[in-house]
Design a protein around this motif. Sequence first.
Motif, PDB file in Angstrom:
ATOM      1  N   PRO A   1     -39.151  48.070  45.516  1.00 59.19           N
ATOM      2  CA  PRO A   1     -40.069  49.190  45.406  1.00 59.19           C
ATOM      3  C   PRO A   1     -39.370  50.434  44.899  1.00 59.19           C
ATOM      4  CG  PRO A   1     -39.467  48.820  47.693  1.00 59.19           C
ATOM      5  CD  PRO A   1     -38.883  47.684  46.908  1.00 59.19           C
ATOM      6  N   GLY A   2     -39.991  51.128  43.962  1.00 58.22           N
ATOM      7  CA  GLY A   2     -39.474  52.390  43.443  1.00 58.22           C
ATOM      8  C   GLY A   2     -40.436  53.494  43.793  1.00 58.22           C
ATOM      9  N   PRO A   3     -40.876  54.270  42.800  1.00 63.93           N
ATOM     10  CA  PRO A   3     -41.844  55.334  43.078  1.00 63.93           C
ATOM     11  C   PRO A   3     -43.189  54.790  43.551  1.00 63.93           C
ATOM     12  CG  PRO A   3     -41.505  55.067  40.710  1.00 63.93           C
ATOM     13  CD  PRO A   3     -40.440  54.262  41.389  1.00 63.93           C
ATOM     14  N   GLU A   4     -43.411  53.472  43.347  1.00 70.70           N
ATOM     15  CA  GLU A   4     -44.646  52.873  43.860  1.00 70.70           C
ATOM     16  C   GLU A   4     -44.769  53.058  45.371  1.00 70.70           C
ATOM     17  OE1 GLU A   4     -43.236  50.285  40.388  1.00 70.70           O
ATOM     18  OE2 GLU A   4     -42.364  51.222  42.165  1.00 70.70           O
ATOM     19  N   ALA A   5     -43.619  53.080  46.059  1.00 73.72           N
ATOM     20  CA  ALA A   5     -43.651  53.284  47.505  1.00 73.72           C
ATOM     21  C   ALA A   5     -44.301  54.611  47.855  1.00 73.72           C
ATOM     22  CB  ALA A   5     -42.227  53.219  48.071  1.00 73.72           C
ATOM     23  N   SER A   6     -44.053  55.636  47.050  1.00 76.18           N
ATOM     24  CA  SER A   6     -44.671  56.942  47.283  1.00 76.18           C
ATOM     25  C   SER A   6     -46.178  56.884  47.038  1.00 76.18           C
ATOM     26  CB  SER A   6     -44.032  58.004  46.384  1.00 76.18           C
ATOM     27  OG  SER A   6     -42.684  58.221  46.732  1.00 76.18           O
ATOM     28  N   MET A   7     -46.587  56.132  46.013  1.00 75.73           N
ATOM     29  CA  MET A   7     -48.017  55.978  45.737  1.00 75.73           C
ATOM     30  C   MET A   7     -48.728  55.306  46.909  1.00 75.73           C
ATOM     31  SD  MET A   7     -47.642  54.732  41.768  1.00 75.73           S
ATOM     32  CE  MET A   7     -49.395  54.424  41.571  1.00 75.73           C
ATOM     33  N   LEU A   8     -48.111  54.250  47.440  1.00 79.75           N
ATOM     34  CA  LEU A   8     -48.715  53.535  48.566  1.00 79.75           C
ATOM     35  C   LEU A   8     -48.786  54.433  49.799  1.00 79.75           C
ATOM     36  CD1 LEU A   8     -47.036  50.020  48.273  1.00 79.75           C
ATOM     37  CD2 LEU A   8     -49.249  50.763  47.386  1.00 79.75           C
ATOM     38  N   LYS A   9     -47.742  55.234  49.992  1.00 80.47           N
ATOM     39  CA  LYS A   9     -47.716  56.122  51.153  1.00 80.47           C
ATOM     40  C   LYS A   9     -48.849  57.139  51.067  1.00 80.47           C
ATOM     41  CE  LYS A   9     -46.277  59.369  54.152  1.00 80.47           C
ATOM     42  NZ  LYS A   9     -46.764  60.745  54.358  1.00 80.47           N
TER      43      LYS A   9
ATOM     44  N   GLY B   1     -42.661  60.290  57.306  1.00 79.79           N
ATOM     45  CA  GLY B   1     -42.159  59.486  56.192  1.00 79.79           C
ATOM     46  C   GLY B   1     -41.989  60.276  54.912  1.00 79.79           C
ATOM     47  N   GLY B   2     -42.024  61.593  55.022  1.00 81.15           N
ATOM     48  CA  GLY B   2     -42.008  62.456  53.838  1.00 81.15           C
ATOM     49  C   GLY B   2     -43.435  62.850  53.512  1.00 81.15           C
ATOM     50  N   SER B   3     -43.759  64.130  53.584  1.00 85.21           N
ATOM     51  CA  SER B   3     -45.141  64.572  53.427  1.00 85.21           C
ATOM     52  C   SER B   3     -45.700  64.117  52.074  1.00 85.21           C
ATOM     53  CB  SER B   3     -45.230  66.101  53.536  1.00 85.21           C
ATOM     54  OG  SER B   3     -44.674  66.711  52.392  1.00 85.21           O
ATOM     55  N   ASN B   4     -47.022  64.012  52.013  1.00 83.95           N
ATOM     56  CA  ASN B   4     -47.651  63.542  50.777  1.00 83.95           C
ATOM     57  C   ASN B   4     -47.388  64.476  49.599  1.00 83.95           C
ATOM     58  OD1 ASN B   4     -48.565  61.448  52.304  1.00 83.95           O
ATOM     59  ND2 ASN B   4     -50.746  61.796  51.928  1.00 83.95           N
ATOM     60  N   GLU B   5     -47.199  65.774  49.873  1.00 85.00           N
ATOM     61  CA  GLU B   5     -46.864  66.694  48.802  1.00 85.00           C
ATOM     62  C   GLU B   5     -45.507  66.349  48.188  1.00 85.00           C
ATOM     63  OE1 GLU B   5     -49.927  68.423  51.328  1.00 85.00           O
ATOM     64  OE2 GLU B   5     -47.980  67.545  51.761  1.00 85.00           O
ATOM     65  N   ILE B   6     -44.551  65.983  49.058  1.00 82.49           N
ATOM     66  CA  ILE B   6     -43.232  65.581  48.577  1.00 82.49           C
ATOM     67  C   ILE B   6     -43.334  64.280  47.772  1.00 82.49           C
ATOM     68  CG2 ILE B   6     -40.944  64.777  49.301  1.00 82.49           C
ATOM     69  CD1 ILE B   6     -41.307  67.787  49.552  1.00 82.49           C
ATOM     70  N   GLN B   7     -44.186  63.357  48.231  1.00 79.67           N
ATOM     71  CA  GLN B   7     -44.354  62.085  47.511  1.00 79.67           C
ATOM     72  C   GLN B   7     -44.916  62.330  46.104  1.00 79.67           C
ATOM     73  OE1 GLN B   7     -42.882  59.629  49.088  1.00 79.67           O
ATOM     74  NE2 GLN B   7     -42.684  61.152  50.716  1.00 79.67           N
ATOM     75  N   LYS B   8     -45.794  63.303  45.980  1.00 84.59           N
ATOM     76  CA  LYS B   8     -46.338  63.641  44.648  1.00 84.59           C
ATOM     77  C   LYS B   8     -45.243  64.193  43.744  1.00 84.59           C
ATOM     78  CE  LYS B   8     -51.002  64.405  46.435  1.00 84.59           C
ATOM     79  NZ  LYS B   8     -52.060  65.388  46.757  1.00 84.59           N
ATOM     80  N   ASN B   9     -44.324  64.960  44.313  1.00 83.19           N
ATOM     81  CA  ASN B   9     -43.190  65.441  43.522  1.00 83.19           C
ATOM     82  C   ASN B   9     -42.320  64.286  43.041  1.00 83.19           C
ATOM     83  OD1 ASN B   9     -43.952  68.097  43.839  1.00 83.19           O
ATOM     84  ND2 ASN B   9     -42.524  68.519  45.522  1.00 83.19           N
ATOM     85  N   ILE B  10     -42.096  63.317  43.920  1.00 82.35           N
ATOM     86  CA  ILE B  10     -41.289  62.147  43.554  1.00 82.35           C
ATOM     87  C   ILE B  10     -41.942  61.394  42.394  1.00 82.35           C
ATOM     88  CG2 ILE B  10     -40.505  59.873  44.351  1.00 82.35           C
ATOM     89  CD1 ILE B  10     -40.131  61.143  47.134  1.00 82.35           C
ATOM     90  N   ILE B  11     -43.251  61.203  42.476  1.00 75.95           N
ATOM     91  CA  ILE B  11     -43.976  60.502  41.411  1.00 75.95           C
ATOM     92  C   ILE B  11     -43.883  61.289  40.103  1.00 75.95           C
ATOM     93  CG2 ILE B  11     -46.280  59.783  40.654  1.00 75.95           C
ATOM     94  CD1 ILE B  11     -46.886  59.241  43.648  1.00 75.95           C
ATOM     95  N   ALA B  12     -44.057  62.607  40.207  1.00 76.25           N
ATOM     96  CA  ALA B  12     -43.990  63.436  38.997  1.00 76.25           C
ATOM     97  C   ALA B  12     -42.629  63.342  38.333  1.00 76.25           C
ATOM     98  CB  ALA B  12     -44.304  64.891  39.357  1.00 76.25           C
ATOM     99  N   GLN B  13     -41.579  63.289  39.124  1.00 78.48           N
ATOM    100  CA  GLN B  13     -40.230  63.237  38.583  1.00 78.48           C
ATOM    101  C   GLN B  13     -39.878  61.858  38.035  1.00 78.48           C
ATOM    102  OE1 GLN B  13     -37.908  64.546  41.911  1.00 78.48           O
ATOM    103  NE2 GLN B  13     -38.677  66.646  41.826  1.00 78.48           N
TER     104      GLN B  13
END
Length: 398
Positions: free
Chosen positions: A312-320, A381-393
Amino acid sequence: MDLNYSPADDAFRADIRAWLEANLPDALRDKVLNHKRLNRDDYASWHALLGKRGWSAPAWPAEYGGPNWNVTQRHIWDEECARLGAPTVLPFGVSMVAPVLMKYGSEAQKRRYLPRILDGSDWWCQGYSEPGSGSDLASLRTRAQRVGDHYVVNGQKTWTTLGQHADMMFCLVRTDSGAKKQEGISFLLIDMKTPGITVRPIVTLDEDHEVNEVFFEDVKVPVENLVGDENRGWTYAKYLLGHERTGIARVGQSKRELAFLKQLALNRKKNGKPLLHDPLFGAKVASLEIELMALEITVQRVVANEAGGRGPGPEASMLKIKGTEVQQGLTELMYEAVGPLAAPFDVPFLEGERAHSIAGDDDAAPLAAYYFNYRKTSIYGGSNEIQKNIIAQMILGL
């Protein structure tokens, strides 16, 4: 990419379902399906029961005592456990620190800790978040100074889930204050019985003691409890969080809760008709079900990728993100369906001390506490706002 289940997968599902139906204790099933609270003995007894069957750690390879299931089988197992109302195996040992030890730990650490995680002898907690250092985890300030053959730890952790029961903590500490934030962090295993550790309860809005503050005052941790290399803890932390975020999607649980919501809305009346048949409320349920279906397909795509050897890569953030949004949406619609009937707050009923709610509606009674508790899912698990940053990057290159 084939998202269909094979005949062998269907046979595996049938075997798993039959075993769960025969062995899952009714008392545990009732608590899970009816949103009552689980205590330490509930988790421990279920872990022990699974351990006898060799299923307490579904993702573990055979060399460490796991069932050696492939990713599709593990996905099926999670679905069936959720559908039938089995408690989750607490992730802190089995699904979080264990993969880190398998990949980065010393042979001595593997021999010492993995068997005790597998059989439930050790209860683990996570020492990541601190006051002012949650989603920005690299800003953590708990320090560990090496003195001879020990590290001396001072600082504070917070929101430590079930830390009041823990035997061990996997903990991020700062070992080099002069390095870049991420580069000066190490990963320590700390015995919670060590002198200098104080655990203080945080009682949440639903009057539950689930999380804690943990204070460290000159706590001595043997150097052999350092995982991997000093100052490389950020690498291990990211590896662990990738496993955590993938599991947070909880599609099986959400499918079970969607069925509960529909039945709840069928049993409630609006203008003489079932609430589920009300156009406005029914549209909300349908919209959420579509979101859940899309999430399930995305999870299956990730499972198929993992089966092909791609982690799993950034997909993990999408699922979260989407998984927690669906979970919160379900609790919101349950609360909306019962309205003021959820207002009476009956802690003895929630904790299984009373068979029926004093308010007379056993389905509605737990839903306020359930709703408030699930406000946390978009943060941990890392706030959803942070997960959106990860996906953007990582995906969009922003």
